[in-house]
Design a protein around this motif. Structure first.
Motif: not given
Ligand code: ADP
Length: 385
Positions: A183-206
């Motif tokens: 995610l940090y690589k995306v932030m730098l490579d793509k010149d982002c002001a925000l990269v947000e994952v909401n929600p990041l999930v754990v699936t029932k399959a793990g």
């Protein structure tokens, strides 16, 4: 610059971040076909430049392709109103049809710029899927913030600390470390002001998966990414803001009745404050920039006049790089072209101010000049009654 969830997810996927299988649809028939591909049971997600869609009916689980198609018919063309859109809402033109994932746990994860420390920061919370602002208000201890040293970058041990703070252990913790670093690589490579994952999930399959994604590119870095302009969905933007963009004018529509034209962002902010002080309500923020030409001033003026809410205009210009007579010519040209009969107050100061004022006085427009910012604001508020 904003992009849609599905575009953000495509970017995350190229960095190895797991996302649900999905298809973008532009018609309800495509929604049906995409739902069939997902096996019938799927999640239909309206794509707009705003979050909070779930509670507004823009994200729904369906069980059959026909049900997906019906929902598509209902959503396409509809203005979805969420807490982030304002009362007028945003029109749905694209729909993401996604496999329905069995979710066990939801987290919040984002990277953004902390303006106080002038550093990127990583924000994480085990209270995902909810409004992060609400969590921050009610239980700030549940939010983990990590400021990133620009020289060292984000280190794996720091990412691990965050993963552990989220309660992840074993292989899930290691997967989360990898995901955060990507995610940090995306932030730098793509010149982002925000990269947000909401929600990041754990699936029932793990497995860890990005169930929603929001990316905002830094406008100042767009020139470094040729593909970005093609990613814009203009249906999500205000028409006047699009026009302003073409002329490199910083324009933001507000909800009042006094159109404002100012040079310099700081002066524009001060102008809005002083107008409010005198009981006026600004219709927009408009910064024509330091070295605007006569054409640019004329375009700015036309953009203000296209807003039906505007009942009067307040021009506040400091003629430094820009000469006051040039500004006056731009105003006169634009006002005559669009036959503007609205009251105008111009407060100018600096280079060639006398000549500028003379041109305005002889123009035949319904225009008054103000000597100071306060004087000008008082006059335009007074003229609107
Ligand atoms: P918004 O934040 O705009 O409301 P989200 O993409 O976060 O939209 O979706 C809202 C909720 O819907 C999520 O918190 C998640 O619980 C659920 N959800 C979203 N996508 C899926 C999916 N593909 N499978 C299962 N549930 C989903």
């Amino acid at each position: 610059m904003n992009i849609h969830e599905y575009q953000a997810k495509e970017i995350l996927a190229t960095y190895g971040i797991p996302i649900p299988r999905g298809r973008v649809a532009l018609t309800s028939d495509q929604v049906e076909r995409a739902a069939k591909m997902m096996g019938g049971r799927c999640v239909v997600k309206a794509q707009i430049y705003a979050g909070g869609r779930g509670k507004a009916g823009g994200v729904k689980l369906v069980h059959h392709p026909e049900q997906a198609q019906e929902l598509g018919k209902e959503l396409f063309g509809k203005r979805l109103v969420t807490p982030q859109t304002g009362p007028e809402g945003l029109k749905v033109r694209r729909i993401l049809v996604e496999e329905a994932v069995e979710i066990a746990r939801e987290f919040y994860l984002s990277l953004t710029l902390d303006r106080e420390s002038s550093r990127y920061c990583l924000i994480a919370s085990a209270e995902g899927g909810m409004e992060i602002e609400e969590v921050a208000q009610k239980s700030p201890e549940k939010i983990h913030v990590l400021n990133i040293d620009p020289y060292m970058g984000l280190r794996p041990y720091q990412a691990r600390k965050i993963a552990l703070a989220l309660g992840l252990t074993g292989s899930l913790c290691e997967d989360c470390v990898e995901l955060i670093l990507n995610l940090y690589k995306v932030m730098l490579d793509k010149d982002c002001a925000l990269v947000e994952v909401n929600p990041l999930v754990v699936t029932k399959a793990g497995w860890l998966m990005a169930m929603d994604a929001k990316i905002t590119f830094d406008d100042n870095a767009i020139y470094r990414h040729r593909e970005y302009p093609d990613m814009v969905d203009y249906s999500q933007l205000d028409t006047l803001e699009i026009n302003a963009g073409k002329y490199d004018l910083a324009y933001i529509k507000l909800h009042g009745s006094i159109g404002c034209m100012v040079n310099g962002a700081g002066l524009a902010m001060a102008t809005l404050d002083v107008l409010k002080e005198y009981g006026g309500e600004p219709a927009n923020f408009l910064d024509v920039g330091g070295g605007a030409t006569r054409e640019k001033v004329a375009e700015a003026f036309k953009i203000i006049l296209q807003d039906p809410d505007v009942k009067g205009i307040f021009v506040n210009i400091f003629g430094g790089i820009m000469r006051c007579d040039v500004i006056a010519q731009g105003i006169i040209e634009a006002a005559s072209e669009v036959q503007c009969a609205l009251p105008i107050v111009v407060r100018m100061d600096g280079s060639q101010v006398e000549e500028g004022k003379r041109l305005l006085a002889e123009s035949g427009l319904n225009v008054q000049t103000g000597d100071t910012l306060g004087d000008g604001a008082e006059k335009i508020v007074g003229m609107l009654g």
